[in-house]
Design a protein around this motif. Structure first.
Motif, short mmCIF file in Angstrom:
data_model
loop_
_atom_site.label_atom_id
_atom_site.label_comp_id
_atom_site.label_asym_id
_atom_site.label_seq_id
_atom_site.Cartn_x
_atom_site.Cartn_y
_atom_site.Cartn_z
N ALA A 46 0.84 -1.20 0.00
CA ALA A 46 0.00 0.00 0.00
C ALA A 46 0.87 1.25 0.00
O ALA A 46 0.61 2.21 -0.75
CB ALA A 46 -0.92 -0.01 1.22
N MET A 56 -5.75 5.30 -9.07
CA MET A 56 -5.95 4.51 -7.87
C MET A 56 -7.36 3.96 -7.76
O MET A 56 -7.58 2.94 -7.13
CB MET A 56 -5.66 5.37 -6.63
N ALA A 63 -17.25 2.73 -2.15
CA ALA A 63 -16.09 2.71 -1.26
C ALA A 63 -14.82 2.98 -2.04
O ALA A 63 -13.93 3.72 -1.60
CB ALA A 63 -16.00 1.35 -0.56
N GLN A 85 -14.70 6.60 -2.84
CA GLN A 85 -14.38 7.39 -1.66
C GLN A 85 -12.89 7.28 -1.34
O GLN A 85 -12.23 8.27 -1.02
CB GLN A 85 -15.21 6.92 -0.46
N SER A 86 -12.36 6.05 -1.47
CA SER A 86 -10.94 5.85 -1.20
C SER A 86 -10.10 6.65 -2.18
O SER A 86 -9.10 7.28 -1.82
CB SER A 86 -10.58 4.36 -1.31
N ILE A 116 -10.11 10.22 -1.15
CA ILE A 116 -9.22 10.45 -0.01
C ILE A 116 -7.77 10.50 -0.48
O ILE A 116 -6.99 11.37 -0.08
CB ILE A 116 -9.40 9.35 1.05
N LEU A 117 -7.43 9.55 -1.35
CA LEU A 117 -6.06 9.51 -1.84
C LEU A 117 -5.72 10.78 -2.61
O LEU A 117 -4.61 11.31 -2.54
CB LEU A 117 -5.85 8.29 -2.73
N VAL A 129 -4.97 13.38 -0.09
CA VAL A 129 -3.65 13.18 0.51
C VAL A 129 -2.58 13.71 -0.45
O VAL A 129 -1.59 14.31 -0.04
CB VAL A 129 -3.41 11.69 0.83
N PHE A 138 -1.12 3.46 5.98
CA PHE A 138 -0.98 2.30 5.08
C PHE A 138 0.01 1.30 5.67
O PHE A 138 -0.20 0.10 5.64
CB PHE A 138 -0.50 2.73 3.70
N LEU A 172 -11.72 18.18 3.41
CA LEU A 172 -12.94 17.37 3.29
C LEU A 172 -14.18 18.21 3.56
O LEU A 172 -15.17 18.16 2.82
CB LEU A 172 -12.89 16.20 4.27
N GLY A 188 -18.68 14.83 3.28
CA GLY A 188 -18.80 14.47 4.68
C GLY A 188 -17.81 13.39 5.02
O GLY A 188 -17.56 12.49 4.22
N ILE A 189 -17.21 13.50 6.16
CA ILE A 189 -16.25 12.48 6.54
C ILE A 189 -16.93 11.24 7.11
O ILE A 189 -16.31 10.23 7.30
CB ILE A 189 -15.22 13.02 7.55
N GLU A 190 -18.22 11.38 7.38
CA GLU A 190 -18.94 10.18 7.82
C GLU A 190 -19.34 9.37 6.60
O GLU A 190 -19.79 9.92 5.61
CB GLU A 190 -20.21 10.59 8.58
N MET A 191 -19.14 8.07 6.66
CA MET A 191 -19.53 7.22 5.54
C MET A 191 -20.34 6.04 6.06
O MET A 191 -19.96 4.89 5.85
CB MET A 191 -18.31 6.69 4.81
N LEU A 222 -19.48 2.07 5.69
CA LEU A 222 -18.81 1.34 6.75
C LEU A 222 -19.66 0.24 7.36
O LEU A 222 -19.16 -0.65 8.00
CB LEU A 222 -18.38 2.32 7.87
#
Lengths: 515, 191
Positions: B33, B102, B116, B119-120, B123-124, B127, B143, B177, B183-186, B190
């Motif tokens: 990763a 990615m 998902a 969303q990942s 996020i990447l 970053v 990671f 975010l 929203g950071i809530e997922m 999850l």
């Protein structure tokens, strides 16, 4: 470098929350929310965003690493020092002995002790010829060992003195106080490779077994030697069709050999020999003949009369090897002498001279008629088994024109076999082909398929006219992405072609490809 | 894997394939990763991960256990150096991965999985907007699963500097975010 490294109380709290949310077990997320749901959720999202590898890559790499690990373990823990050749029992000489380090985990973390011992023949010691001269000699070997980050050091000093009447004298000072991580040892040598102990460890035989014909001799010779006092020999003075063998008892303590490229060298002298070849073979476990890799000096047979000359055979010893056999064969009349055999590990820059055994496609020898074979192609052709036309006693299959031909007639094997063993290797396909009245052409071929029947290559040899049985060879690389391969023979136009003795084997990358 | 286990495993792994297997199973996903994020392309990541582990196998005998986590630091240090060399050879500076590279979504992925993955990838992407140093710290942390002390060993930094980069990086990410309305809530992802 230290930009903004003053941590506030808020920072410290953030770090605590981060650590709590990273309290993962085996990659599973801790589902409990922390005091700061937002930060906790962000941490989880970051963990979940970690790129993942495909399972195939992970498994392939693991297999590669384990193979490497096994090989390097063997390298590191080979026997450190050995008996000096020609040792005389009961003499006052001394020799070096190491404990048998085989990489077993019980030894991990312990120290090697190289001991000074009185010279006595012991089975766990192996001989390393150091020259065998009859004059005083002093040999000093100094082995310095590469060290781990400034900590480890080893110095092994061996002084060997040879006296005419007391041929070996060894004094040793060595005490290894660290892990033997970088010790490189020669391969342990089977006993009596120089025939100085007579026929001990050697067997003389022939294809006549227990009833050898007159004129067949074998044993030790004290008049014709390469070094020392004796050599081994085979002599045939008879017209009968004979193969005589001088073989060493197979090596069964093979742990130090596994995973290595091994070179057997030996000195051979011949006189009026019809054919002499050294042989070296790695066998797997199980009953009977189970070769994994071998070299019989194919194409390098020694013929006629020649003085002492060094010959070398190089094969890769597979990890599944259970025993290693070697010896010399005399085919027909003549004489051959053998002396000073030696084994050593070499790196991959040294090309192999032998072959790797590959799993063979089923019924490639037509023992089950045409099972596994397809007859396809144009019209006006027939294919079948010919019990009347044999090669080396084996039946053959044929394709022939039986009328007005259109296109070509094809006899093809689907080759559903363990292709994994072929992948990445240079492969030699050999087959015997006989033709009669082939007006256009017959082709011996191999065709490689990739995923979704993608054609990855075709290698073929064309033959025309009338030819007796002849061995044809084609060399090709089997791509890693291959999923299957097919092979066979086809015929265009009038005539007939026979096929027999199809065989596949792995060869060194230096063997030229068939274009 | 606790400290005692790991120390014994590392020593045992020099000779025992089973022990090495356990280490490999634990560290492979983390190392992959980290490397994959750093270099972006899958094939480059495979080459570098393979090279890293091959060096581990070759050099394992030279590794000396010093403290908790030193093996992880050693492993990721090898990878970090190889990645740095890779970039030097490629004559390029740490290239940020793109969402597209990615966020590869297989055809047969279920909707939730697809979300998902997206969303990942998002996020990447965020970053990737941080400074290279903070990207390294965050990817080694999340990671690679390394502790701050280990990250400090890998990057040759002071532990407090690592902590600082981590805090600032996380704050930046949270801000971005919220600013972008993601929203950071997922909960839907999850659960």
């Amino acid at each position: 470098m230290n930009e903004g490294n003053d941590l506030t109380a808020q920072d410290k709290e953030m770090l605590q929350i981060t650590e709590r949310n990273l309290s993962l077990k085996d990659g599973m997320l801790d589902q409990s929310e922390g005091e700061d749901d937002r930060l906790g959720s962000l941490c989880k999202q970051l963990v979940m965003a970690a790129p993942q590898a495909d399972k195939d890559f992970r498994a392939e790499l693991e297999a590669r690493l384990l193979t490497r690990l096994e090989a390097s373990s063997i390298n590191r823990y080979g026997v450190v020092a050995r008996e000096v050749s020609g040792a005389v029992a009961g003499s006052s000489a001394r020799l070096v002995k190491s404990r048998a380090w085989d990489g077993s985990k019980q030894q991990v973390g312990k120290k090697i002790e190289v001991l000074e011992l009185p010279l006595e023949p012991e089975e766990d010691l192996v001989a390393v010829p150091l020259g065998g001269g009859r004059r005083w000699r002093i040999l000093t070997l100094a082995a310095s060992v590469v060290l781990a980050v400034g900590v480890l050091t080893m110095l092994l000093l061996v002084t060997v003195s040879h006296a005419p009447e007391n041929r070996v004298s060894t004094s040793v000072v060595a005490r290894v106080t660290t892990m033997p991580t970088t010790i490189k040892a020669d391969l342990p040598q089977p006993s009596n490779l120089d025939f100085e102990k007579g026929m001990e460890g050697w067997n003389f035989n022939s294809n006549f077994g227990n009833t050898p014909p007159p004129g067949l001799e074998g044993g030790i010779d004290q008049a014709v030697v390469h070094s020392g006092a004796t050599s081994g020999f085979i002599k045939v003075q008879t017209n009968v069709n004979i193969m005589a063998f001088l073989d060493h008892t197979p090596i069964t303590e093979v742990v130090a050999y596994k995973g290595k490229r091994v070179r057997l060298s030996a000195y051979v002298k011949t006189q009026g020999a019809e054919g002499v070849n050294l042989w070296l073979q790695a066998d797997g476990s199980g009953k009977g003949f189970n070769p994994l890799a071998y070299d019989v000096m194919r194409g390098r047979v020694i013929v006629g009369t020649s003085d002492w000359k060094k010959y070398e055979l190089v094969i890769d010893i597979p990890l599944e090897t259970a025993s290693i056999g070697f010896g010399i064969i005399l085919t027909g009349q003549g004489a051959a002498w053998l002396d000073d055999v030696r084994f050593e590990a070499v790196d991959t820059s040294v090309a192999t001279t032998g072959v790797t055994v590959l799993p063979q496609p089923s019924n490639s020898g037509f023992g089950d008629a045409l099972q596994g074979w397809d007859c396809c192609g144009g019209s006006g052709y027939a294919a079948g088994i010919d019990n009347g036309v044999r090669n080396n006693g084996n039946v053959s299959a044929y394709v022939k024109a039986v009328g007005r031909t259109v296109g070509f007639g094809n006899l093809m094997h689907g080759a559903v076999t363990d292709i994994e063993a072929y992948k990445g290797k240079r492969v030699r396909m050999s087959a015997y082909v006989k033709t009669q009245g082939v007006e256009q052409k017959a082709s011996l071929y191999v065709n490689i398929d990739g995923p979704n029947y993608k054609d990855l290559g075709l290698v073929a040899q064309e033959i025309s006219g009338t030819n007796d049985w002849k061995l044809y060879e084609m060399v090709f690389d089997m791509p890693a992405e291959a999923v299957n391969f097919s092979f066979g023979v086809n015929l265009s136009g009038n005539g007939q072609v026979w096929l027999n003795g199809v065989h596949f084997e792995g060869v060194d990358k230096t063997v030229p490809l068939t274009r | 894997m606790n400290l005692e286990d790991e120390q014994a495993l590392v020593e045992q792994a020099q000779h025992d394939p089973q022990a090495f297997r356990q280490l490999y199973a634990f560290y492979f996903p983390k190392l992959y990763a980290y490397v994959r994020y750093r270099v972006g392309k899958r094939q480059d990541a495979k080459d570098l991960v393979g090279e890293t582990f091959l060096r581990v196998v070759t050099e394992l005998g030279k590794f000396r256990w010093r403290a908790d986590g030193s093996f992880a630091a050693w492993l990721f240090r090898i990878a970090h150096n190889l990645v740095s060399n890779f970039f030097r050879q490629q004559q390029r500076v740490g290239k940020n991965v793109t969402w597209e590279e990615m966020g590869e979504i297989p055809d047969n992925t279920l909707l939730l999985e697809e979300l998902a993955v997206q969303q990942s990838a998002y996020i990447l992407k965020l970053v990737g907007t941080l400074s290279v140093r903070r990207q390294e710290v965050i990817t080694l942390k999340f990671f690679g699963g390394l502790k701050n002390r280990e990250i400090a060993q890998v990057l040759g930094l002071d532990e407090r500097t690592v902590a600082s980069h981590l805090c600032r990086g996380l704050e930046d990410l949270q801000r971005k975010l919220l600013a972008e309305g993601q929203g950071i809530e997922m909960p839907h992802l999850l659960e």
